[in-house]
Design a protein around this motif. Structure first.
Motif, PDB file in Angstrom:
ATOM      1  N   ASP A 224       2.327  -4.709   1.168  1.00 13.14           N
ATOM      2  CA  ASP A 224       2.640  -3.627   2.095  1.00 13.14           C
ATOM      3  C   ASP A 224       1.646  -3.602   3.254  1.00 13.14           C
ATOM      4  N   VAL A 225       0.360  -3.723   2.952  1.00 15.67           N
ATOM      5  CA  VAL A 225      -0.669  -3.733   3.998  1.00 15.67           C
ATOM      6  C   VAL A 225      -0.544  -5.003   4.848  1.00 15.67           C
ATOM      7  N   PHE A 226      -0.319  -6.143   4.203  1.00 13.79           N
ATOM      8  CA  PHE A 226      -0.142  -7.386   4.966  1.00 13.79           C
ATOM      9  C   PHE A 226       1.052  -7.297   5.909  1.00 13.79           C
ATOM     10  N   ASN A 227       2.057  -6.495   5.522  1.00 13.84           N
ATOM     11  CA  ASN A 227       3.257  -6.333   6.358  1.00 13.84           C
ATOM     12  C   ASN A 227       3.101  -5.249   7.423  1.00 13.84           C
ATOM     13  N   GLY A 228       1.892  -4.690   7.556  1.00  9.67           N
ATOM     14  CA  GLY A 228       1.636  -3.756   8.645  1.00  9.67           C
ATOM     15  C   GLY A 228       1.394  -2.315   8.265  1.00  9.67           C
ATOM     16  N   ALA A 229       1.533  -1.957   6.993  1.00 14.23           N
ATOM     17  CA  ALA A 229       1.254  -0.583   6.572  1.00 14.23           C
ATOM     18  C   ALA A 229      -0.252  -0.324   6.628  1.00 14.23           C
ATOM     19  N   GLU A 230      -0.605   0.911   6.811  1.00 14.31           N
ATOM     20  CA  GLU A 230      -2.012   1.291   6.770  1.00 14.31           C
ATOM     21  C   GLU A 230      -2.497   1.265   5.319  1.00 14.31           C
ATOM     22  N   PRO A 231      -3.738   0.831   5.090  1.00 17.15           N
ATOM     23  CA  PRO A 231      -4.272   0.859   3.724  1.00 17.15           C
ATOM     24  C   PRO A 231      -4.300   2.295   3.196  1.00 17.15           C
ATOM     25  N   PRO A 232      -4.055   2.481   1.895  1.00 17.80           N
ATOM     26  CA  PRO A 232      -4.114   3.825   1.323  1.00 17.80           C
ATOM     27  C   PRO A 232      -5.467   4.475   1.580  1.00 17.80           C
ATOM     28  N   GLU A 233      -5.439   5.765   1.836  1.00 20.29           N
ATOM     29  CA  GLU A 233      -6.651   6.555   2.089  1.00 20.29           C
ATOM     30  C   GLU A 233      -7.015   7.350   0.836  1.00 20.29           C
ATOM     31  N   ARG A 234      -8.246   7.810   0.783  1.00 19.28           N
ATOM     32  CA  ARG A 234      -8.709   8.651  -0.325  1.00 19.28           C
ATOM     33  C   ARG A 234      -7.744   9.820  -0.510  1.00 19.28           C
ATOM     34  N   GLY A 235      -7.375  10.084  -1.744  1.00 26.70           N
ATOM     35  CA  GLY A 235      -6.447  11.161  -2.063  1.00 26.70           C
ATOM     36  C   GLY A 235      -5.000  10.712  -2.134  1.00 26.70           C
ATOM     37  N   SER A 236      -4.723   9.484  -1.717  1.00 23.25           N
ATOM     38  CA  SER A 236      -3.364   8.942  -1.752  1.00 23.25           C
ATOM     39  C   SER A 236      -3.062   8.397  -3.143  1.00 23.25           C
ATOM     40  N   HIS A 237      -1.912   8.788  -3.686  1.00 27.02           N
ATOM     41  CA  HIS A 237      -1.510   8.317  -5.015  1.00 27.02           C
ATOM     42  C   HIS A 237      -0.072   7.810  -5.006  1.00 27.02           C
ATOM     43  N   GLU A 238       0.436   7.488  -3.840  1.00 26.09           N
ATOM     44  CA  GLU A 238       1.823   7.066  -3.729  1.00 26.09           C
ATOM     45  C   GLU A 238       1.996   5.634  -4.218  1.00 26.09           C
ATOM     46  N   ALA A 239       3.129   5.386  -4.881  1.00 23.48           N
ATOM     47  CA  ALA A 239       3.428   4.032  -5.337  1.00 23.48           C
ATOM     48  C   ALA A 239       3.854   3.192  -4.140  1.00 23.48           C
ATOM     49  N   PRO A 240       3.330   1.996  -4.034  1.00 24.81           N
ATOM     50  CA  PRO A 240       3.700   1.147  -2.907  1.00 24.81           C
ATOM     51  C   PRO A 240       5.142   0.659  -3.041  1.00 24.81           C
ATOM     52  N   PRO A 241       5.822   0.477  -1.918  1.00 24.30           N
ATOM     53  CA  PRO A 241       7.180  -0.078  -1.981  1.00 24.30           C
ATOM     54  C   PRO A 241       7.121  -1.563  -2.324  1.00 24.30           C
ATOM     55  N   GLY A 242       8.256  -2.108  -2.710  1.00 18.86           N
ATOM     56  CA  GLY A 242       8.343  -3.547  -2.929  1.00 18.86           C
ATOM     57  C   GLY A 242       7.924  -4.033  -4.294  1.00 18.86           C
ATOM     58  N   GLN A 243       7.775  -3.124  -5.253  1.00 15.18           N
ATOM     59  CA  GLN A 243       7.438  -3.562  -6.603  1.00 15.18           C
ATOM     60  C   GLN A 243       8.644  -4.224  -7.262  1.00 15.18           C
ATOM     61  N   VAL A 244       8.385  -5.089  -8.208  1.00 10.86           N
ATOM     62  CA  VAL A 244       9.427  -5.745  -8.992  1.00 10.86           C
ATOM     63  C   VAL A 244       9.996  -4.769 -10.030  1.00 10.86           C
ATOM     64  N   TRP A 245       9.185  -3.832 -10.483  1.00 10.25           N
ATOM     65  CA  TRP A 245       9.514  -2.940 -11.594  1.00 10.25           C
ATOM     66  C   TRP A 245      10.867  -2.235 -11.478  1.00 10.25           C
ATOM     67  N   PRO A 246      11.258  -1.683 -10.333  1.00  6.45           N
ATOM     68  CA  PRO A 246      12.545  -0.992 -10.301  1.00  6.45           C
ATOM     69  C   PRO A 246      13.731  -1.845 -10.769  1.00  6.45           C
ATOM     70  N   GLU A 247      13.638  -3.154 -10.615  1.00  5.87           N
ATOM     71  CA  GLU A 247      14.691  -4.058 -11.088  1.00  5.87           C
ATOM     72  C   GLU A 247      14.686  -4.199 -12.612  1.00  5.87           C
ATOM     73  N   TRP A 248      13.590  -3.820 -13.239  1.00  8.76           N
ATOM     74  CA  TRP A 248      13.420  -3.993 -14.679  1.00  8.76           C
ATOM     75  C   TRP A 248      13.383  -2.681 -15.461  1.00  8.76           C
ATOM     76  N   ALA A 249      13.099  -1.593 -14.802  1.00  9.54           N
ATOM     77  CA  ALA A 249      12.842  -0.314 -15.484  1.00  9.54           C
ATOM     78  C   ALA A 249      13.972   0.095 -16.420  1.00  9.54           C
ATOM     79  N   GLU A 250      15.205  -0.023 -15.973  1.00 14.48           N
ATOM     80  CA  GLU A 250      16.333   0.407 -16.812  1.00 14.48           C
ATOM     81  C   GLU A 250      16.434  -0.435 -18.084  1.00 14.48           C
ATOM     82  N   ARG A 251      16.165  -1.721 -17.976  1.00 14.39           N
ATOM     83  CA  ARG A 251      16.220  -2.595 -19.151  1.00 14.39           C
ATOM     84  C   ARG A 251      15.169  -2.215 -20.182  1.00 14.39           C
ATOM     85  N   PHE A 252      14.019  -1.730 -19.715  1.00 18.02           N
ATOM     86  CA  PHE A 252      12.957  -1.327 -20.638  1.00 18.02           C
ATOM     87  C   PHE A 252      13.280   0.008 -21.299  1.00 18.02           C
TER      88      PHE A 252
END
Length: 187
Positions: A66-94
């Motif tokens: 995400d940062v390499f693609n131009g997003a700002e690095p997370p700041e202190r206090g940020s707890h948001e999940a980064p986009p582009g994880q593989v997990w959403p494609e697998w979560a239902e199967r688990f």
């Protein structure tokens, strides 16, 4: 590309490949009962450990991308999940009772007890998908990427090189824990 830069990439690739091989070994030939066995009421199962180490790799690599693609690095206090994880494609199967953003960090014993995905092929498949993403990132690193700040929540700020070594360190520790539990299970 400098020889030092390629050397750094080769070392990282080798380290992550060793984690993949160790995950493969730790899952080899185990039944669902073996994978879900917890050696004590506060202990983690092999399946949970492998899922957790893979979720952390997935989350942290997605943040790096995400940062390499131009997003700002997370700041202190940020707890948001980064986009582009593989997990959403697998979560239902688990079929886990956790929020889709969960990585296992901060899980209590009762959270670990709720983990029921004792399928070695499923765990292996998710890990392989994340591993492919990790290798894609490592192989695509440019010399200027390694020193780039990717997380501002820490002091000093975290560079891509530090984050990659941190991910690798975390994964090797966890796969070692899983191997230890395997030894207990098969004893």
């Amino acid at each position: 590309m400098s020889g030092e830069h390629q050397w750094a990439k080769d070392i990282l690739e080798d380290g992550f490949e060793r984690v993949r091989e160790s995950v493969e070994h730790v899952l080899l030939g185990l039944s669902p009962e073996h994978l879900l066995h917890r050696p004590g009421p506060s202990a983690n199962s092999i399946a949970w450990i492998v899922w957790h180490l893979t979720r952390v790799e997935d989350d942290h690599i997605a943040s790096l991308i995400d940062v390499f693609n131009g997003a700002e690095p997370p700041e202190r206090g940020s707890h948001e999940a980064p986009p582009g994880q593989v997990w959403p494609e697998w979560a239902e199967r688990f079929g886990l009772p956790y929020p889709v953003t969960a990585t296992g960090y901060g899980h209590r014993p009762e959270d670990v007890a709720a983990f029921t995905a004792g399928d070695a092929d499923l765990l292996r498949g998710y890990h392989e998908a994340v591993h492919a993403r990790v290798l894609e990132v490592v192989r695509g690193l440019r010399p200027e990427d390694l020193g780039r700040v990717v997380d501002r929540r820490w002091t000093p700020h975290v560079t891509a090189a530090v984050r990659l070594v941190s991910i690798l360190n975390d994964a090797t520790q966890h796969v070692g824990q899983a191997a230890y539990v395997r030894g207990l299970v098969l004893a």
